[in-house]
Design an enzyme around this catalytic site. Structure first.
Site, PDB file in Angstrom:
ATOM      1  N   HIS A 133       0.826  -1.211  -0.126  1.00  0.00           N
ATOM      2  CA  HIS A 133      -0.114  -0.084   0.017  1.00  0.00           C
ATOM      3  C   HIS A 133       0.827   1.302   0.087  1.00  0.00           C
ATOM      4  O   HIS A 133       2.176   1.229   0.540  1.00  0.00           O
ATOM      5  CB  HIS A 133      -0.786  -0.032   1.329  1.00  0.00           C
ATOM      6  CG  HIS A 133      -1.790   1.003   1.357  1.00  0.00           C
ATOM      7  ND1 HIS A 133      -1.653   2.312   1.622  1.00  0.00           N
ATOM      8  CD2 HIS A 133      -3.114   0.786   1.355  1.00  0.00           C
ATOM      9  CE1 HIS A 133      -2.857   2.999   1.774  1.00  0.00           C
ATOM     10  NE2 HIS A 133      -3.662   2.086   1.214  1.00  0.00           N
ATOM     11  N   ASP A 181       3.174  -4.423   8.001  1.00  0.00           N
ATOM     12  CA  ASP A 181       1.953  -3.530   7.897  1.00  0.00           C
ATOM     13  C   ASP A 181       0.851  -4.450   8.165  1.00  0.00           C
ATOM     14  O   ASP A 181       0.554  -5.313   7.219  1.00  0.00           O
ATOM     15  CB  ASP A 181       1.962  -2.754   6.591  1.00  0.00           C
ATOM     16  CG  ASP A 181       0.690  -2.259   6.116  1.00  0.00           C
ATOM     17  OD1 ASP A 181      -0.384  -2.092   7.003  1.00  0.00           O
ATOM     18  OD2 ASP A 181       0.478  -1.780   5.119  1.00  0.00           O
ATOM     19  N   GLN A 231      -4.299  -5.033   7.286  1.00  0.00           N
ATOM     20  CA  GLN A 231      -5.494  -5.835   6.393  1.00  0.00           C
ATOM     21  C   GLN A 231      -5.374  -7.239   7.176  1.00  0.00           C
ATOM     22  O   GLN A 231      -5.937  -8.015   6.691  1.00  0.00           O
ATOM     23  CB  GLN A 231      -5.130  -5.806   4.903  1.00  0.00           C
ATOM     24  CG  GLN A 231      -5.333  -4.650   4.263  1.00  0.00           C
ATOM     25  CD  GLN A 231      -6.705  -4.457   4.081  1.00  0.00           C
ATOM     26  OE1 GLN A 231      -7.502  -5.124   4.192  1.00  0.00           O
ATOM     27  NE2 GLN A 231      -7.061  -3.121   3.744  1.00  0.00           N
ATOM     28  N   LYS A 244     -10.458  -0.523  10.436  1.00  0.00           N
ATOM     29  CA  LYS A 244     -10.728  -1.831   9.596  1.00  0.00           C
ATOM     30  C   LYS A 244     -10.829  -2.907  10.384  1.00  0.00           C
ATOM     31  O   LYS A 244     -11.263  -3.861   9.976  1.00  0.00           O
ATOM     32  CB  LYS A 244      -9.149  -1.907   8.591  1.00  0.00           C
ATOM     33  CG  LYS A 244      -9.288  -0.752   7.731  1.00  0.00           C
ATOM     34  CD  LYS A 244      -7.978  -1.140   6.662  1.00  0.00           C
ATOM     35  CE  LYS A 244      -7.311  -0.244   6.136  1.00  0.00           C
ATOM     36  NZ  LYS A 244      -8.103   0.315   4.937  1.00  0.00           N
ATOM     37  N   CYS A 263      -4.920   2.674  -3.572  1.00  0.00           N
ATOM     38  CA  CYS A 263      -3.456   3.188  -3.049  1.00  0.00           C
ATOM     39  C   CYS A 263      -2.486   2.293  -3.168  1.00  0.00           C
ATOM     40  O   CYS A 263      -1.485   1.880  -2.264  1.00  0.00           O
ATOM     41  CB  CYS A 263      -3.769   3.519  -1.442  1.00  0.00           C
ATOM     42  SG  CYS A 263      -4.715   4.724  -1.092  1.00  0.00           S
TER      43      CYS A 263
END
Lengths: 412, 164
Positions: free
Chosen positions: A125, A201, A204, A227, A369
């Site tokens: 991302h 990261d 997600q 999220k 993104c």
């Protein structure tokens, strides 16, 4: 096919069950932002109604209670991701983007020099690309990228050569475009073997699968609240305490200091050293409530539900539409999330999403993104449907039905 | 469904499937200008051949959604061969049609040309794009090519004023 009682679950999400007349909401955009359950809204409401005051300052009762709730949320979140020292190692940020920027700014500027290597991947991302591109411009660091393989997983064939001499390896745990869940173990092993720290990261992954930062042996982990059923405006960075102790502060101001004189300052202890100014207290408490909710439902049940549902969706979509090309790996309980990106032959994703919206179906269209990944895939944009615990077969059936309108409209 | 059919009119889909003036022109003598929609990744490249104050030829390449591509195609058909000042007038009329509130009652500064309310019927095929206004996010798609065209013409004007 599922261990979750989605019908009962759905009732706990106000926006999903709100009466919209003849157009019920089919929400398939949780990878962009998930809907919060009533329990999260109640926790924030109760904070403002009963105990709002600034934290870490007041000696009066409601200020102490506000501080207690904020710090309890921190510990909950830390335990949720397996932090060894949740009360010291979890830094509240605005979102995952700010968490990664904190690493790039405080760790990066302190540890990287011209020519140093940072390894990322092609599926990142922008949040895990641009902060490092900024350091490339500013410090002259070298960026290398783990490539995407033909199976939509990272191609680790050349990993040892790629990471040789690197100072930091930063990868996503799960792609927001492909639904690929990255196999972190070989990346962490190769990175540590060469002396690099590992940034993950987790924006997600944390909402969908059990995370254990200690067992994964990583160094930095970024997540965002909205999220994972929490509110916007709150995210977190987890990092090993030893690393946080050696890093200079990020933003300067109140809260992050232990002393200030006109000619200098002393930073505060962990974790407040990295939290300048009044934090988003209600949002942190809301995130704590979201963690409680996810724990109660169970990450294993959520993962199994999403795996079953993504299998159902891929089968239905590809059976009904020859025009559909999916960008993502085959269903897999470990290596595949509930994110489905696809091209609909002859129709631009914006048009697909626009037509679906007329049936109350919310999907994302665009580059997500991840423009470098779009270039790797050879497309300008994709249509993306993303699943969460409150989705079921009826949502997929609505999507499949909605696409018939797309076909009809564009083959006139 | 009616709103959708209003957005995706037959003429729009026709220009989307068979875009007019598609391609490139040699640079120089043509001038090349790019436009991007950062939200969706759509991109457009316009090649402009302006001679003696007339837009003699233009070609368009790039990729995007049906609205941005058909708007670019219709624009190319409408402006090709027009004197540059008439192109600017058409751009203003089109952008006025693409404004949610419609043009301001007493339009702005004295050096800014007054924008007359536009009857879409006078815009020919371009009038078909008025359905886009009901979908505010898509207005950027519809105006992408027009903004790039304006930018390109301005760059050419600056270039020739500077004696380049």
């Amino acid at each position: 096919m599922t261990a979750l009682d989605v019908q009962a679950l759905k009732k706990e999400f106000p926006l999903l069950t709100r009466d919209r007349g003849d157009r019920p909401l089919v929400y398939l955009d949780s990878a962009a932002s998930a809907q919060p359950p009533q329990a999260v809204l109640d926790a924030m409401d109760d904070y403002y109604v009963t105990t709002h005051a600034n934290v870490h300052r007041g000696v009066y009762a409601i200020a102490e209670e506000a501080t207690r709730r904020l710090e309890a949320a921190r510990v909950k979140l830390g335990r949720f991701i397996g932090a060894p020292q949740p009360e010291r190692e979890v830094i509240f940020t605005k979102n995952a983007t700010e968490a990664i920027n904190l690493v790039a700014y405080a760790w990066g500027r302190h540890n990287l020099r011209r020519g140093n290597v940072v390894v990322l991947s092609e599926i990142e991302h922008h949040a895990n690309l641009v902060p490092w591109l900024m350091l490339k411009d500013e410090l002259g660091i070298e960026l290398r990228y783990i490539p995407l393989g033909r199976d939509f997983h990272l191609d680790l064939t050349d990993l040892d050569r790629l990471v040789a001499g690197a100072r930091l390896v930063g990868v996503t745990a799960a792609s927001n475009v492909l639904g690929t869940v990255v196999d972190l173990a070989p990346i962490v092993a190769a990175a540590h073997a060469t002396g690099a720290v590992v940034l993950v990261d987790g924006a997600q992954l944390a909402p969908h699968r059990r995370v254990d930062v200690a067992a994964a042996d990583i160094d930095f982990f970024a997540l965002t609240g909205h999220k994972m059923l929490g509110p916007t405006g709150i995210g977190a960075l987890w990092a090993r305490a030893e690393l946080l102790e050696t890093m200079p502060p990020f933003l300067g101001g109140g809260e992050m200091i232990s002393d200030v004189r006109l000619d200098g300052f002393l930073p505060n202890e962990l974790p407040w050293k990295f939290e300048a100014g009044t934090p988003p207290i209600a949002e942190a408490i809301g995130l704590g409530a979201a963690v409680d909710y996810l724990e109660a439902v169970g990450l294993d049940a959520i993962g199994a539900h999403e795996t079953a549902l993504v299998g159902y969706a891929l089968e239905k979509l590809t059976a009904a539409y020859d025009e559909i090309r999916v960008f993502g790996p085959a269903p897999d309980p470990v290596r595949r999330s509930g994110v489905i990106s696809f091209a609909f032959d002859g129709v631009h994703p914006h048009d697909v999403a626009q037509v679906l919206d007329q049936s109350g179906i919310c999907v994302r269209a665009g580059h997500h993104c991840a423009k470098p990944l779009m270039r790797v895939l050879g497309v300008a944009a994709t249509t993306r449907a993303s699943l969460y615990l409150y989705n079921d077969e009826s949502d997929i059936d609505a999507l499949v039905g909605g696409l018939a309108t797309v076909r009809k409209l564009f083959s006139r | 469904m009616n709103e959708l059919e209003d957005l995706y009119r037959e003429i729009i889909l026709d220009h989307y499937r068979s875009p007019r003036n598609r391609g490139e022109l040699p640079v120089p003598p043509a001038h090349r200008v790019e436009g991007f929609n950062p939200l969706c990744g759509d991109e457009i490249v316009i090649f402009l051949d302006v001679r003696d104050g007339v837009l003699e030829d233009l070609k368009i390449s790039g990729r995007g959604c049906s609205i941005s591509q058909s708007s670019a195609s219709m624009m190319s058909a409408a402006v090709k061969g027009l004197p540059v000042d008439e192109v600017h007038r058409l751009v203003r009329s089109f952008k006025s049609m693409m404004t949610i509130e419609g043009p301001p009652a007493n339009a702005g500064a004295p050096d800014e040309p007054t924008v007359e309310p536009v009857d879409p019927a006078t815009l020919g095929e371009l009038g078909a794009l008025q359905g886009v206004v009901k979908f505010p996010v898509r207005i950027k798609c519809a105006t992408l090519a027009w903004n790039a065209l304006t930018q390109g013409l301005d760059e050419i004007a600056v270039g020739s004023a500077g004696g380049a």
